[in-house]
Scaffold this active site. Sequence first.
Site, PDB file in Angstrom:
ATOM      1  N   ARG A  16       0.793  -1.241   0.000  1.00 17.33           N
ATOM      2  CA  ARG A  16       0.000   0.000   0.000  1.00 17.33           C
ATOM      3  C   ARG A  16       0.822   1.286   0.000  1.00 17.33           C
ATOM      4  O   ARG A  16       0.224   2.362   0.038  1.00 17.33           O
ATOM      5  CB  ARG A  16      -0.962  -0.026   1.220  1.00 17.33           C
ATOM      6  CG  ARG A  16      -1.990  -1.162   1.104  1.00 17.33           C
ATOM      7  CD  ARG A  16      -2.874  -1.317   2.326  1.00 17.33           C
ATOM      8  NE  ARG A  16      -3.819  -2.422   2.119  1.00 17.33           N
ATOM      9  CZ  ARG A  16      -3.496  -3.707   2.331  1.00 17.33           C
ATOM     10  NH1 ARG A  16      -2.277  -4.036   2.754  1.00 17.33           N
ATOM     11  NH2 ARG A  16      -4.365  -4.680   2.095  1.00 17.33           N
ATOM     12  N   ASN A  87       3.894 -11.814   5.781  1.00 19.02           N
ATOM     13  CA  ASN A  87       4.652 -11.896   4.537  1.00 19.02           C
ATOM     14  C   ASN A  87       4.703 -13.312   3.985  1.00 19.02           C
ATOM     15  O   ASN A  87       4.647 -14.290   4.733  1.00 19.02           O
ATOM     16  CB  ASN A  87       6.075 -11.361   4.758  1.00 19.02           C
ATOM     17  CG  ASN A  87       6.058  -9.882   5.152  1.00 19.02           C
ATOM     18  OD1 ASN A  87       5.034  -9.214   4.985  1.00 19.02           O
ATOM     19  ND2 ASN A  87       7.152  -9.397   5.712  1.00 19.02           N
ATOM     20  N   CYS A 113      -4.124 -28.634  -4.641  1.00 21.37           N
ATOM     21  CA  CYS A 113      -4.961 -28.636  -5.850  1.00 21.37           C
ATOM     22  C   CYS A 113      -6.325 -28.061  -5.484  1.00 21.37           C
ATOM     23  O   CYS A 113      -6.949 -28.468  -4.497  1.00 21.37           O
ATOM     24  CB  CYS A 113      -5.135 -30.075  -6.371  1.00 21.37           C
ATOM     25  SG  CYS A 113      -6.333 -30.147  -7.716  1.00 21.37           S
ATOM     26  N   CYS A 137      -2.778 -30.074 -11.542  1.00 21.77           N
ATOM     27  CA  CYS A 137      -2.687 -31.317 -10.751  1.00 21.77           C
ATOM     28  C   CYS A 137      -2.495 -32.510 -11.705  1.00 21.77           C
ATOM     29  O   CYS A 137      -3.263 -32.669 -12.661  1.00 21.77           O
ATOM     30  CB  CYS A 137      -3.980 -31.473  -9.959  1.00 21.77           C
ATOM     31  SG  CYS A 137      -4.069 -33.026  -9.058  1.00 21.77           S
ATOM     32  N   SER A 178       0.705  -1.896   7.720  1.00 22.29           N
ATOM     33  CA  SER A 178      -0.317  -0.836   7.792  1.00 22.29           C
ATOM     34  C   SER A 178      -1.425  -1.227   8.772  1.00 22.29           C
ATOM     35  O   SER A 178      -2.333  -0.458   9.044  1.00 22.29           O
ATOM     36  CB  SER A 178      -0.919  -0.615   6.402  1.00 22.29           C
ATOM     37  OG  SER A 178      -1.517  -1.836   5.948  1.00 22.29           O
ATOM     38  N   ASN A 201       7.804   1.914  12.032  1.00 23.78           N
ATOM     39  CA  ASN A 201       7.090   2.031  10.764  1.00 23.78           C
ATOM     40  C   ASN A 201       7.214   3.451  10.231  1.00 23.78           C
ATOM     41  O   ASN A 201       7.512   4.383  10.993  1.00 23.78           O
ATOM     42  CB  ASN A 201       5.603   1.680  10.979  1.00 23.78           C
ATOM     43  CG  ASN A 201       4.907   1.269   9.687  1.00 23.78           C
ATOM     44  OD1 ASN A 201       5.280   0.277   9.073  1.00 23.78           O
ATOM     45  ND2 ASN A 201       3.938   2.066   9.261  1.00 23.78           N
ATOM     46  N   ARG A 202       6.935   3.608   8.914  1.00 19.07           N
ATOM     47  CA  ARG A 202       7.073   4.970   8.351  1.00 19.07           C
ATOM     48  C   ARG A 202       6.065   5.911   9.002  1.00 19.07           C
ATOM     49  O   ARG A 202       6.375   7.059   9.303  1.00 19.07           O
ATOM     50  CB  ARG A 202       6.843   4.918   6.829  1.00 19.07           C
ATOM     51  CG  ARG A 202       7.054   6.240   6.128  1.00 19.07           C
ATOM     52  CD  ARG A 202       7.012   6.095   4.617  1.00 19.07           C
ATOM     53  NE  ARG A 202       8.147   5.326   4.118  1.00 19.07           N
ATOM     54  CZ  ARG A 202       8.005   4.279   3.304  1.00 19.07           C
ATOM     55  NH1 ARG A 202       6.797   3.866   2.966  1.00 19.07           N
ATOM     56  NH2 ARG A 202       9.061   3.617   2.870  1.00 19.07           N
TER      57      ARG A 202
HETATM   58  N1  APR Z   1      10.442   1.940   6.219  1.00 22.79           N
HETATM   59  C1  APR Z   1       9.401   2.213   7.047  1.00 22.79           C
HETATM   60  N2  APR Z   1       8.121   1.828   6.782  1.00 22.79           N
HETATM   61  C2  APR Z   1       7.908   1.159   5.637  1.00 22.79           C
HETATM   62  C3  APR Z   1       8.940   0.835   4.719  1.00 22.79           C
HETATM   63  C4  APR Z   1      10.261   1.255   5.066  1.00 22.79           C
HETATM   64  N3  APR Z   1      11.316   0.981   4.271  1.00 22.79           N
HETATM   65  N4  APR Z   1       8.400   0.153   3.671  1.00 22.79           N
HETATM   66  C5  APR Z   1       7.076   0.068   3.918  1.00 22.79           C
HETATM   67  N5  APR Z   1       6.775   0.664   5.092  1.00 22.79           N
HETATM   68  C6  APR Z   1       5.470   0.719   5.762  1.00 22.79           C
HETATM   69  C7  APR Z   1       4.407   1.389   4.922  1.00 22.79           C
HETATM   70  O1  APR Z   1       4.403   2.785   5.163  1.00 22.79           O
HETATM   71  C8  APR Z   1       3.136   0.708   5.458  1.00 22.79           C
HETATM   72  O2  APR Z   1       2.673   1.349   6.644  1.00 22.79           O
HETATM   73  O3  APR Z   1       5.042  -0.613   5.939  1.00 22.79           O
HETATM   74  C9  APR Z   1       3.630  -0.689   5.831  1.00 22.79           C
HETATM   75  C10 APR Z   1       3.293  -1.726   4.767  1.00 22.79           C
HETATM   76  O4  APR Z   1       1.879  -1.831   4.715  1.00 22.79           O
HETATM   77  P1  APR Z   1       1.207  -2.716   3.553  1.00 22.79           P
HETATM   78  O5  APR Z   1       1.835  -2.382   2.245  1.00 22.79           O
HETATM   79  O6  APR Z   1      -0.272  -2.579   3.718  1.00 22.79           O
HETATM   80  O7  APR Z   1       1.662  -4.206   3.893  1.00 22.79           O
HETATM   81  P2  APR Z   1       1.030  -5.155   4.990  1.00 22.79           P
HETATM   82  O8  APR Z   1       0.594  -4.391   6.199  1.00 22.79           O
HETATM   83  O9  APR Z   1       1.993  -6.269   5.202  1.00 22.79           O
HETATM   84  O10 APR Z   1      -0.276  -5.742   4.219  1.00 22.79           O
HETATM   85  C11 APR Z   1      -1.045  -6.672   4.933  1.00 22.79           C
HETATM   86  O11 APR Z   1      -2.438  -6.970   2.980  1.00 22.79           O
HETATM   87  O12 APR Z   1      -2.895  -7.422   0.780  1.00 22.79           O
HETATM   88  C12 APR Z   1      -2.731  -7.967   2.008  1.00 22.79           C
HETATM   89  O13 APR Z   1      -2.136 -10.192   2.316  1.00 22.79           O
HETATM   90  C13 APR Z   1      -1.597  -8.949   2.021  1.00 22.79           C
HETATM   91  O14 APR Z   1      -0.230  -9.570   3.915  1.00 22.79           O
HETATM   92  C14 APR Z   1      -0.711  -8.464   3.164  1.00 22.79           C
HETATM   93  C15 APR Z   1      -1.672  -7.625   3.979  1.00 22.79           C
END
Ligand code: APR
Length: 253
Positions: A16, A87, A113, A137, A178, A201-202
């Site tokens: 995201r 992940n 399958c 399969c 997120s 986190n960011r």
């Molecule tokens: N440094 C700091 N923060 C980071 C960095 C970085 N280098 N890279 C990414 N982020 C933060 C983003 O700002 C965001 O808040 O990590 C978070 C990633 O959020 P998502 O992209 O939503 O990933 P995630 O939370 O793992 O998604 C959850 O959504 O689509 C489904 O199944 C999929 O497991 C996944 C789930």
Amino acid sequence: MVGAGISTPSGIPDFRSPGSGLYSNLEQYDLPYPEAIFELQFFFHNPKPFFALAKELYPGNYRPNLAHYFLRLLHDKGLLLRLYTQNIDGLERAGIPASKLVEAHGTFASATCTVCRRSFPGEEFRVDVMADRVPRCPICTGIIKPDIIFFGEQLPQRFFLYMADFPMADLLIIIGTSLEVEPFASLSEASRRSVPRVLINRELVGPFAWSPRHNDVAQLGDIIGGVEMLVKALGWTEEIEDLVQRETNKDVL
Ligand code: APR
């Protein structure tokens, strides 16, 4: 608790982040909306976009980074009760035993399958995925899907270990997510209120944004920088540098 943000420093896009996230870069697959790539209904209608993405994300092409090694060091020090990850890249397996790992959104390590439900080891269908073939399969010719959890699918049984783990935890660390996807996101509220929660986190996410606790700690900004600061504060800088060196040499040899 970790999400895709801990693997972006390894070169794997998260989902995201505006612009760079996977969900902003799926135009080529002609999806009705980004999340469809992880939905069964669309998968049965057209499995090719998922398998094209799987080829791009497939474990084996990326290396763990400092965030993964920090989690490994917690385990080596006997401090890791359990690592809950969303992940599917498998990078957390960098020295953390399966017994300590909960891969809440599944894994490429095995496949099933979609018709006769037979199970297959991951390496068997990797060849098809890398050759842009939809794995079939050998028994019933149904499509074989990696055991990645699609939206609406039941999470692995191991996810429910949280019911015992979270009440026991005396610190909850949340890195690179997120906190948008349930039921995983709600784990962030499952630790006791007396237990500190540390977010690296960011940006502020989930309850850290809309219902923070008095003892929440948020280290905002780049994950690698955040982990480095925590490691420094713990006096573990030398130890983690040795660990990274040992593991990187192992990769190279
Ligand atoms: N440094 C700091 N923060 C980071 C960095 C970085 N280098 N890279 C990414 N982020 C933060 C983003 O700002 C965001 O808040 O990590 C978070 C990633 O959020 P998502 O992209 O939503 O990933 P995630 O939370 O793992 O998604 C959850 O959504 O689509 C489904 O199944 C999929 O497991 C996944 C789930």
